[in-house]
Design an enzyme around this catalytic site. Structure first.
Site, mmCIF file in Angstrom:
data_model
loop_
_atom_site.group_PDB
_atom_site.id
_atom_site.type_symbol
_atom_site.label_atom_id
_atom_site.label_comp_id
_atom_site.label_asym_id
_atom_site.label_seq_id
_atom_site.Cartn_x
_atom_site.Cartn_y
_atom_site.Cartn_z
ATOM 1 N N ASP A 270 -2.261 -3.357 -1.406
ATOM 2 C CA ASP A 270 -2.337 -2.001 -0.881
ATOM 3 C C ASP A 270 -0.949 -1.397 -1.084
ATOM 4 O O ASP A 270 0.013 -2.103 -1.400
ATOM 5 C CB ASP A 270 -2.769 -1.989 0.588
ATOM 6 C CG ASP A 270 -3.266 -0.595 0.994
ATOM 7 O OD1 ASP A 270 -2.975 0.380 0.269
ATOM 8 O OD2 ASP A 270 -3.950 -0.477 2.024
HETATM 9 C C1 BGC Z 1 -4.403 3.001 1.707
HETATM 10 C C2 BGC Z 1 -5.304 2.664 0.540
HETATM 11 C C3 BGC Z 1 -5.073 3.635 -0.585
HETATM 12 C C4 BGC Z 1 -3.608 3.609 -0.972
HETATM 13 C C5 BGC Z 1 -3.261 4.551 -2.087
HETATM 14 C C6 BGC Z 1 -2.949 3.163 1.288
HETATM 15 O O1 BGC Z 1 -2.208 3.699 2.311
HETATM 16 O O2 BGC Z 1 -4.498 2.017 2.688
HETATM 17 O O3 BGC Z 1 -6.644 2.681 0.944
HETATM 18 O O4 BGC Z 1 -5.894 3.325 -1.669
HETATM 19 O O5 BGC Z 1 -2.839 3.990 0.159
HETATM 20 O O6 BGC Z 1 -3.321 5.863 -1.662
#
Ligand code: BGC
Length: 721
Positions: A270
């Site tokens: 993530d």
């Molecule tokens: C989120 C993800 C997301 C990523 C990119 C993170 O903060 O948890 O779900 O895909 O950011 O935006």
């Protein structure tokens, strides 16, 4: 019990009837299977030509949403994008600011929880396919969705993005979605693996959960994404599991995902979810994303390169990561560049968004057939509530969409009856709003024949929004009191709620009709108006239990949310959602699987068909639309073990089917239960076990509205992984 027994001969003959084959061809991502030899050969050749530096460049980001290519070897850069509800607006290369472009609008789908409420994997396929087409048009390679974390607490800030509380329902919808999206030469990225069930302290909270709950509740949707949909990418979660961050969690990534499940795609972090070079290098992470400039300073960049050079990390480990990255590129034809062409915001895309909304909005109450409304018999409607005009698609953080347009509920009503009925609008409430808003709304309610109140939650932090949980199950901004006043002024008040579940005690008994509209995407207002006026018969059912009070739901009843000293222990174990309410005999406000229709359905004639040599059973029954309107019913099949000998929830959903029936029409339904429908996970045997014994098979319109049931004896013991 009525049991038909068939021999093997009949099995061949009847197979297409008894075992409905999954509606869609296997996804296009050939990560496994017959055509992979050629691909693996090409990957080996490429890897053999790469320098160590080039290899390392493929396993980390070079901007917020891209990775570098290797031009001399014909390996292109990759572009990733959120997310589950459509293709997100462009983000600046090196910061979270929007890039400020004018070519980054896209079709906004309803939120994940609304998709889950459709209970329709075919619709999920269409949504995935549509998003995949738009992703192609926007030049993306990997789409960061779907999100399949289980709804453990009603307060979870990202519940709106996910697919509800049941592992089977979430799995079926995730598989449909991913197959659709990946059919467009786009890789899906199922997220967040695993146990990202709260936003409170999401970067650090350490989740402790027993092995059975892990396997039976929290992992099945991921497993189905890998094994049934052939998902290309898996995103690790921010939180820790058993003391190790999920993006670098040896047990989750190396042992379960890649070992037991045979996942051959790539695991990405993530955004900024890696924490340690050694763990990232060795514990199964293949792509580090979400870091900041200078990107080469991060864990899977320069420090990893140095460790490889010094011999601390084996080059074979890097090669495996590189292969996984290349595999996803080859499987999506990113390397050959003869990919599917994309399209943006076509009429067909808009229609899919509307369909998801029409099938996902849930009718919770409809006293004396108050709905649908007949515009010929109404002169005036007071539309009240901020959510009647609030734009919801561009909110909630990473899943937000810059929509081409958004039909609000008020606009939808204007479109539908604006020429026939006198519509007024009154805001009623607002964050930090003044009391005069309520007074004006009450006056408007008094003056109208009917009130359509559109309230609920929104995507402000502390409502349904990434990065924080809700703090209460109550409606915000004084809406309970406002609804009470409105109903006192006009009892013909329909309540429409955006967002996830809320308490409704303050006014539920006093209103004739309630609709749960979730976040219904850019066509949501049209879908809602269609339902209110009977052009569309509501057919959504709840993908999660609505508790009467927060304290009734398991994590809160046991006081183990949000955890103490950085640890949250899931003491409720398997008893998540309806599994808890049923086992503990607690009356919910609205049960899992509940939703009304303007039609009525009769269930008839339950028969089990057992075929020699097959360890499972085909459960057959009829459904009849006994009303004068066309409608859809979602038949749900639950299995209840009788004296199971190990702890089991009272009953669990094991199959379901959405059927569309004309007035008076009947349909024969056949749902197959294999051994997995009877199995639990045995930590001792490290496998799933279906024990012979007595089971009740329950078929119904919701988890609390069982229409048919009979006993079934499972005779064979089965063990599987
Ligand atoms: C989120 C993800 C997301 C990523 C990119 C993170 O903060 O948890 O779900 O895909 O950011 O935006």
């Amino acid at each position: 019990m009525k049991i038909k027994r068939l021999t093997r001969f009949w099995l061949v003959f009847l197979a297409p009837v008894l075992w409905p084959v999954a509606g869609h061809a296997q996804a296009d991502l050939a990560l496994t299977g017959a055509n992979t030899n050629e691909m693996e050969k090409r990957i080996d050749e490429l890897v053999s030509q790469m320098t160590l530096e080039e290899k390392v460049s493929l396993v980390h980001a070079d901007s917020k949403f891209t990775t570098a290519g290797i031009a001399r070897l014909g390996i292109p850069p990759r572009t990733l994008s959120d997310g589950p509800h459509g293709v997100r607006e462009e983000i600046a290369r090196d910061s979270w600011r929007p890039a400020g472009r004018t070519d980054d609008f896209s079709t906004a789908m309803p939120a994940g929880i609304c998709l889950a409420a459709t209970w329709n994997p075919d619709v999920a396929f269409q949504e995935g396919e549509t998003i995949g087409q738009e992703a192609r048009a926007r030049g993306k390679d990997i789409m960061l969705g779907p999100g399949v974390n289980i709804l453990r607490t009603p307060l979870g800030g990202r519940n709106f993005e996910y697919l509800g509380e049941d592992p089977l329902l979430a799995a079926r919808l995730a598989v449909g979605f991913i197959r659709g999206e990946q059919s467009q030469n786009i890789s899906s990225c199922v997220k967040h693996f695993a146990l990202n069930n709260q936003e409170f302290q999401r970067d650090s909270i350490n989740v402790e959960v027993d092995e059975r709950a892990l396997r039976e509740i929290y992992l099945p949707a991921f497993k189905a994404a890998v094994q049934e949909a052939g998902v290309g990418c898996v995103m690790g979660a921010y939180n820790q599991f058993r003391g190790q961050h999920c993006c670098e969690n040896d047990y989750l990534l190396n042992q379960i995902l890649k070992g037991e499940w045979g996942f051959r795609g790539l695991v990405m972090s993530d955004w900024n979810g890696a924490h340690n070079t050694r763990e990232a290098a060795l514990n199964g992470l293949d792509l580090e994303m979400g870091t900041e400039k200078p990107y080469h300073d991060y864990y899977l960049a320069q420090p990893y390169l140095e460790g490889l050079k010094s011999g601390e990390f084996p080059v074979a480990g890097l090669d495996d990561k590189v292969r996984r990255n290349l595999r996803v590129m080859f499987a999506t034809r990113a390397v050959d560049s003869n990919r599917q062409r994309g399209s943006l915001n076509t009429a067909a895309h808009q229609a899919v968004s509307r369909k998801v909304a029409e099938e996902g909005i849930v009718l919770l109450k409809n006293e004396n057939h108050f709905l649908p409304l007949d515009p010929a018999r109404i002169q005036s409607i007071a539309v009240i509530g901020e959510n009647a005009v609030r734009l919801q698609t561009h909110g909630g953080a990473s899943s937000e969409i810059k929509a081409f347009y958004e039909i609000t509920p008020l606009q939808g009503l204007v479109n539908r009856v604006g020429k026939q009925v006198n519509l007024t609008f009154s805001e009623g409430y607002r964050k930090n709003g003044d009391p005069a808003l309520a007074e004006r709304a009450v006056a408007a309610a008094k003056a109208a024949d009917v009130v359509i109140y559109v309230g609920g939650l929104n995507h402000d932090l502390g409502n349904d929004c990434e990065g924080g949980d809700r703090t209460s199950l109550k409606l915000p901004y004084g809406q309970d009191e406002l609804i009470q006043k409105i109903v006192a002024a006009n009892p013909h008040t329909i309540v429409v709620l955006d967002g996830t579940m809320v308490e409704m005690d303050a006014w539920l008994d006093q209103v004739p009709a309630v609709l749960q509209a979730w976040y219904s995407g850019m066509e949501g207002g049209n879908a809602l108006a269609g339902i209110l006026f009977g052009d569309v018969n509501p057919s959504g059912k709840l993908p999660a239990t609505f508790p009467r009070h927060l304290a009734d739901s398991p994590a809160h009843a046991l006081g183990n949310y949000p955890g103490t000293n950085g640890v949250v222990t899931y003491q409720e174990g398997l008893l998540v959602g309806y599994r808890w309410f049923d086992t503990k005999n607690i009356e919910p406000l609205f049960p899992f699987g509940f939703g009304l229709s303007y039609a009525s359905f009769e269930y008839t004639n339950l028969v089990f068909t057992v075929t020699s040599g097959d360890p499972g059973v085909a459960v057959e029954f009829g459904i009849k639309n006994t009303s004068a309107v066309a409608g859809a019913e979602i038949a749900q099949l639950y299995v209840q073990p009788v004296n199971p000998g190990v702890a089991r929830p009272l009953k669990e959903l094991k199959a379901f089917k959405k059927v569309f029936l004309k007035p008076g029409e009947s349909q024969f339904i056949s749902l197959r239960l294999g051994p997995s429908a009877f199995a639990y996970y045995s930590p001792d045997q490290k496998s799933w076990v279906a024990r012979p014994g007595d089971y009740k098979i329950l078929v119904g319109a919701s988890s609390r509205d069982i229409r048919l049931q009979d006993d079934f004896k499972l005779t064979k013991s089965t063990r599987f992984n």
